[in-house]
Design an enzyme around this catalytic site. Structure first.
Site, PDB file in Angstrom:
ATOM      1  N   TRP A   1      73.623  26.915   7.824  1.00  0.00           N
ATOM      2  CA  TRP A   1      73.122  25.819   8.669  1.00  0.00           C
ATOM      3  C   TRP A   1      71.666  26.121   9.014  1.00  0.00           C
ATOM      4  O   TRP A   1      71.348  27.246   9.431  1.00  0.00           O
ATOM      5  CB  TRP A   1      73.990  25.735   9.932  1.00  0.00           C
ATOM      6  CG  TRP A   1      73.633  24.638  10.891  1.00  0.00           C
ATOM      7  CD1 TRP A   1      73.339  23.339  10.587  1.00  0.00           C
ATOM      8  CD2 TRP A   1      73.574  24.746  12.320  1.00  0.00           C
ATOM      9  NE1 TRP A   1      73.097  22.636  11.749  1.00  0.00           N
ATOM     10  CE2 TRP A   1      73.233  23.470  12.823  1.00  0.00           C
ATOM     11  CE3 TRP A   1      73.770  25.788  13.228  1.00  0.00           C
ATOM     12  CZ2 TRP A   1      73.083  23.206  14.180  1.00  0.00           C
ATOM     13  CZ3 TRP A   1      73.637  25.538  14.569  1.00  0.00           C
ATOM     14  CH2 TRP A   1      73.294  24.254  15.037  1.00  0.00           C
TER      15      TRP A   1
ATOM     16  N   ASP B   1      81.022  31.719  13.805  1.00  0.00           N
ATOM     17  CA  ASP B   1      80.617  30.376  14.214  1.00  0.00           C
ATOM     18  C   ASP B   1      81.800  29.450  13.919  1.00  0.00           C
ATOM     19  O   ASP B   1      82.204  29.304  12.760  1.00  0.00           O
ATOM     20  CB  ASP B   1      79.364  29.938  13.439  1.00  0.00           C
ATOM     21  CG  ASP B   1      78.853  28.585  13.912  1.00  0.00           C
ATOM     22  OD1 ASP B   1      79.590  27.883  14.630  1.00  0.00           O
ATOM     23  OD2 ASP B   1      77.709  28.223  13.558  1.00  0.00           O
TER      24      ASP B   1
ATOM     25  N   LYS C   1      82.318  18.410  17.248  1.00  0.00           N
ATOM     26  CA  LYS C   1      82.924  17.691  16.120  1.00  0.00           C
ATOM     27  C   LYS C   1      84.396  17.388  16.363  1.00  0.00           C
ATOM     28  O   LYS C   1      84.829  16.256  16.164  1.00  0.00           O
ATOM     29  CB  LYS C   1      82.784  18.514  14.830  1.00  0.00           C
ATOM     30  CG  LYS C   1      81.463  19.230  14.665  1.00  0.00           C
ATOM     31  CD  LYS C   1      80.355  18.349  14.145  1.00  0.00           C
ATOM     32  CE  LYS C   1      79.021  19.007  14.427  1.00  0.00           C
ATOM     33  NZ  LYS C   1      77.961  18.684  13.522  1.00  0.00           N
TER      34      LYS C   1
END
Ligand SMILES: Cc1ncc(COP(=O)(O)O)c(C=O)c1O
Length: 394
Positions: A128, A209, A244
């Site tokens: 990312w 993560d 999300k």
């Protein structure tokens, strides 16, 4: 002083979105964004979230500060969601609420450098785009481990291990727990076991993560890399986000959890997490955390949320398979199965930078130059046009 300040170049995704907005083609398609889209192209508010908000509206009595590390009920619920009921009862978890996953990562970077003496963090290449910036600003040296095979659409685990062989005791390693962003390429269960052994043997600190719990195979299955590592007795830091899986992007809600091996260490880590937070944002915002806490601790709301999340996951899986079937029919000589093997919202499509540009210039279809596409941006209306356009640029 301000006169000599250089302009910081805009975010690449932001720039593409500007171009998309200004594109007058009625059939334009945007697969660049990092948010979930439903079948009608919207990023909806979940029903469970709306119901929880109604409860909060009716019952909340104050907007006074939360504790530095968030509400105790939130912290327990988050540790249970990540670790599972059994393990969270046993593991020595120090959890704090954070404003989203980004801040959780930033707090982790700060803790790693300032408290744990970590100097270097390893992250996958690619990762990312914000990862190196977050940990770089936290003062850590960034090193990369190779991740993808020659095709750029699958994992090369031997390369992962080879890169990490030059890591040093006390380095941190950033791991995408599930639904790797940007590639969609994850480790298998056996590979996680092997990597866990390597991490322990070499005394490396994993920073998991966990931004997509529930988007891969399910809430429990997606947590298995963390649970496996913790159950086998390792120290770890877990940075989770509810942007999300609750669709709470702008509410900014997530958490940081440190797993220790003794009760004394866990208490010390909780105190250090709190002192880090105190100087960064003092205490977390109320609303998003209260929504998550309400949903996770109410049996009916939790069922509703889990059903909604299952719907999201199944939609993405179905879109992947529709895309693969259509592409296979349009370009018979080429194998697109890797799209079905990848997981989560993002996919390394295998398209080159030139092909991404041709899609944009000739078809008003926007994907990242790396070839990353947001699968959730596909829908019944745009699937045909999308596949035909991709076939024409291949
Ligand atoms: C891999 C990864 N980590 C962390 C985040 C940060 O999430 P948040 O929006 O909660 O800060 C994202 C968001 O896109 C992400 O993709």
């Amino acid at each position: 002083m301000f006169e000599s300040v250089p302009v910081n170049p805009p975010d690449a995704i932001f720039g593409l979105n500007e171009l998309f907005k200004n594109d007058s083609n009625a059939n334009k398609i945007n697969l660049t964004v990092g948010v979930y889209k439903d079948a009608s192209g919207q990023t909806p508010i979940m029903k469970s979230v709306k119901l929880a908000e109604q409860i909060l509206l009716d019952n909340s009595t104050t907007k006074s500060y939360l504790p530095i590390d968030g509400s105790p009920a939130y912290r327990t619920a988050v540790a249970e969601l990540i670790l599972g009921k059994d393990l969270s009862g046993k593991a020595l978890a120090s959890t704090a609420q954070t404003p989203g996953g980004t801040v959780s990562l930033r707090v982790a970077g700060e803790l790693a450098r300032r408290v744990l003496g970590v100097k270097t963090i390893w992250m996958s290449n690619p990762t990312w785009a914000n990862h190196p910036k977050i940990f770089g600003q936290a003062g850590l040296e960034i090193k990369q481990y190779d991740y993808l095979d020659e095709s750029g659409t699958g994992l090369d685990f031997e390369k992962v291990k080879a890169s990490l062989s030059s890591s040093q005791k006390g380095d941190a390693v950033l791991l995408h727990t599930v639904c790797h962003n940007p590639t969609g390429v994850d480790l298998s269960s056996d590979q996680w076991t092997e990597l866990g052994e390597i991490m322990k043997t070499k005394s490396l600190l994993p920073i998991f993560d966990f931004a997509y719990q529930g988007f891969g195979e399910g809430l429990e299955e997606d947590a298995s890399p963390i649970r496996k590592f913790v159950a086998s007795g390792g120290e770890a830091i877990i940075c989770n986000s509810f942007s999300k899986n609750f669709g709470l992007y702008g509410e900014r809600v997530g958490g940081i959890t440190a797993i220790s091996q003794t009760a004394e260490a866990a208490a010390a880590m909780q105190s250090q997490i709190k002192s880090t937070i105190r100087t960064m944002y003092s205490n977390p915002p109320i609303h998003g955390g209260a929504i998550v806490q309400t949903v996770l601790t109410d049996a009916d709301l939790r069922n509703t949320w889990e059903d909604e999340l299952t719907g999201v996951r199944e939609r993405i899986v179905a879109l992947r398979s529709q895309f693969v079937d259509k592409m296979a029919a349009l370009v018979p000589g080429r194998d697109f199965e890797y799209i079905n093997r990848q997981r989560g919202m993002f996919s390394y499509s295998g398209l080159s930078k030139d092909q991404a540009e041709a899609l944009r210039n000739d078809h008003s279809i926007y994907i990242l130059g790396s070839g990353r596409i947001n699968i959730a941006g596909m829908n019944a209306d745009n699937m045909d046009g999308l596949c035909k356009a991709i076939a024409s640029v291949l």
